[in-house]
Design a protein around this motif. Structure first.
Motif, PDB file in Angstrom:
ATOM      1  N   CYS A  41       0.831  -1.209   0.000  1.00  0.00           N
ATOM      2  CA  CYS A  41       0.000   0.000   0.000  1.00  0.00           C
ATOM      3  C   CYS A  41       0.864   1.257   0.000  1.00  0.00           C
ATOM      4  CB  CYS A  41      -0.939  -0.004   1.211  1.00  0.00           C
ATOM      5  SG  CYS A  41      -2.219  -1.276   1.147  1.00  0.00           S
ATOM      6  N   LEU A  42       2.006   1.205   0.674  1.00  0.00           N
ATOM      7  CA  LEU A  42       2.915   2.352   0.683  1.00  0.00           C
ATOM      8  C   LEU A  42       3.498   2.600  -0.706  1.00  0.00           C
ATOM      9  CD1 LEU A  42       4.468   4.546   2.191  1.00  0.00           C
ATOM     10  CD2 LEU A  42       6.192   2.817   2.777  1.00  0.00           C
ATOM     11  N   GLY A  65      -5.307   5.865   0.809  1.00  0.00           N
ATOM     12  CA  GLY A  65      -6.154   6.528  -0.170  1.00  0.00           C
ATOM     13  C   GLY A  65      -6.676   7.856   0.342  1.00  0.00           C
ATOM     14  N   ASN A  66      -7.166   7.862   1.573  1.00  0.00           N
ATOM     15  CA  ASN A  66      -7.662   9.106   2.163  1.00  0.00           C
ATOM     16  C   ASN A  66      -6.530  10.099   2.424  1.00  0.00           C
ATOM     17  OD1 ASN A  66     -10.639   8.859   2.599  1.00  0.00           O
ATOM     18  ND2 ASN A  66     -10.024   7.012   3.669  1.00  0.00           N
ATOM     19  N   LEU A  67      -5.330   9.573   2.740  1.00  0.00           N
ATOM     20  CA  LEU A  67      -4.178  10.445   2.917  1.00  0.00           C
ATOM     21  C   LEU A  67      -3.811  11.142   1.613  1.00  0.00           C
ATOM     22  CD1 LEU A  67      -1.937  11.502   4.772  1.00  0.00           C
ATOM     23  CD2 LEU A  67      -0.590   9.476   4.171  1.00  0.00           C
ATOM     24  N   LEU A  68      -3.897  10.394   0.497  1.00  0.00           N
ATOM     25  CA  LEU A  68      -3.652  10.995  -0.811  1.00  0.00           C
ATOM     26  C   LEU A  68      -4.630  12.144  -1.082  1.00  0.00           C
ATOM     27  CD1 LEU A  68      -2.963   7.956  -3.182  1.00  0.00           C
ATOM     28  CD2 LEU A  68      -1.481   9.947  -2.875  1.00  0.00           C
ATOM     29  N   GLY A  69      -5.900  11.895  -0.766  1.00  0.00           N
ATOM     30  CA  GLY A  69      -6.903  12.931  -0.975  1.00  0.00           C
ATOM     31  C   GLY A  69      -6.680  14.149  -0.103  1.00  0.00           C
ATOM     32  N   ALA A  70      -6.083  13.942   1.091  1.00  0.00           N
ATOM     33  CA  ALA A  70      -5.852  15.057   2.016  1.00  0.00           C
ATOM     34  C   ALA A  70      -4.645  15.901   1.610  1.00  0.00           C
ATOM     35  CB  ALA A  70      -5.657  14.522   3.434  1.00  0.00           C
ATOM     36  N   ALA A  91      -7.200  -7.999   6.669  1.00  0.00           N
ATOM     37  CA  ALA A  91      -7.791  -6.882   7.410  1.00  0.00           C
ATOM     38  C   ALA A  91      -6.879  -5.656   7.346  1.00  0.00           C
ATOM     39  CB  ALA A  91      -8.026  -7.284   8.867  1.00  0.00           C
ATOM     40  N   LEU A  92      -5.572  -5.876   7.425  1.00  0.00           N
ATOM     41  CA  LEU A  92      -4.627  -4.761   7.319  1.00  0.00           C
ATOM     42  C   LEU A  92      -4.614  -4.175   5.908  1.00  0.00           C
ATOM     43  CD1 LEU A  92      -1.628  -6.042   9.479  1.00  0.00           C
ATOM     44  CD2 LEU A  92      -3.279  -4.250  10.039  1.00  0.00           C
ATOM     45  N   LEU A 118      -7.535   2.010   2.701  1.00  0.00           N
ATOM     46  CA  LEU A 118      -8.377   3.161   3.032  1.00  0.00           C
ATOM     47  C   LEU A 118      -7.548   4.304   3.599  1.00  0.00           C
ATOM     48  CD1 LEU A 118     -11.408   1.299   4.673  1.00  0.00           C
ATOM     49  CD2 LEU A 118     -11.335   2.371   2.414  1.00  0.00           C
ATOM     50  N   GLY A 119      -6.597   3.970   4.466  1.00  0.00           N
ATOM     51  CA  GLY A 119      -5.776   5.002   5.093  1.00  0.00           C
ATOM     52  C   GLY A 119      -4.929   5.768   4.090  1.00  0.00           C
TER      53      GLY A 119
END
Length: 270
Positions: free
Chosen positions: A32-33, A132-137, A122-123, A129-130
């Motif tokens: 994910c990173l 992806g939302n960080l990218l949007g922020a 689960a991770l 999600l984490g």
């Protein structure tokens, strides 16, 4: 039940410093990173994409390689690693001579392997999600906040988990029967490639082959075949969790668990 809990806790203490345990944590983090870095670096090129498509590309990139190769091979590694400690130390007879039922010992090992797979998936949900939302922020031009994929992603990964149980059961039994890594690894690799070919070519009976199940489980999301307009015109993807390959996967998991237990009862484990 107490014997099962003691055995399960013992498995955690024995494997907490091994690659099997840490791979279930580090693999989703690293993948994910890397995807986060890739999307951030090409942010300007994809800034025109709507939020739904961004999430589909971001999550789909991980799911594509997970369902085809990484998850089945990770299962092969986890299944062998859970049993390799006893193989290497030659402690199977000692383990089964303890005042704990063989069923408790066998089930604890079996479900600990399930736990590691569940933890890994689960991770993947949390990190996807984490990041992806960080990218949007940090890069508002990437409109990740326009669409919420939490429910869809959770369902897809839950289905992916259920689809992996048949493979995990088979590989767990193979790793119990064979001391060396090459036999279960070789069998798992050949069957994984076969499963990818069958599912990739949309063979109508691929759902009978357990190593095809992870790829079949994610095809609905990657192909977008069940997308339909939702509230405010936002697309919604319907995920049929309990499709026929999931029932086959669960059936194989139960049958192999029962078969494995009787093999343990009758076989002299060395």
């Amino acid at each position: 039940m107490q014997g099962f809990i003691l055995s399960f806790r013992s498995e955690f203490y024995k494997t907490r410093k091994t690659m099997a345990f840490w791979s279930a944590i580090l693999l989703p983090l690293l993948l994910c990173l890397l995807l986060f870095i890739g999307f951030y670096s090409k942010g300007d090129a994809i800034a025109h994409e709507p939020g739904f498509m961004l999430w589909l590309q971001f999550a789909g990139a991980i799911l594509g390689i997970m369902g085809s190769l990484i998850l089945p091979m990770l299962i092969v590694f986890i299944a062998y690693s859970v049993n390799s400690i006893e193989h290497k130390a030659d402690t199977w007879k000692t383990l089964f001579s303890l005042p704990i039922s063989k069923l408790s010992v066998f089930a604890a090992k079996y479900f600990y392997a399930f736990f590691l797979v569940f933890l890994c998936l689960a991770l993947f949900v949390l990190f996807t999600l984490g990041f992806g939302n960080l990218l949007g922020a940090i890069k508002p031009s990437l409109r990740f906040t326009e669409y919420h994929i939490e429910g869809i992603l959770t369902k897809v990964y839950f289905k992916l988990f259920l689809s992996s149980l048949g493979i995990l059961s088979i590989q767990f039994l193979l790793s119990l029967l064979f001391r060396d890594f090459l036999k279960p690894m070789g069998i798992g690799f050949i069957y994984t490639i076969t499963g990818v070919i069958l599912a990739g070519n949309h063979w109508k009976y691929a759902y009978w082959f357990p190593y095809s199940h992870p790829m079949l489980a994610i095809q609905a999301l990657l192909e977008g075949s069940h997308a339909k307009p939702g509230p405010a015109g936002m697309p919604v993807i319907e995920i049929d969790i309990f499709s026929k390959e999931i029932y086959v996967s669960l059936g194989i998991a139960i049958l192999v668990f029962i078969a494995g237990y009787f093999i343990v009862l009758k076989k002299s484990v060395k």
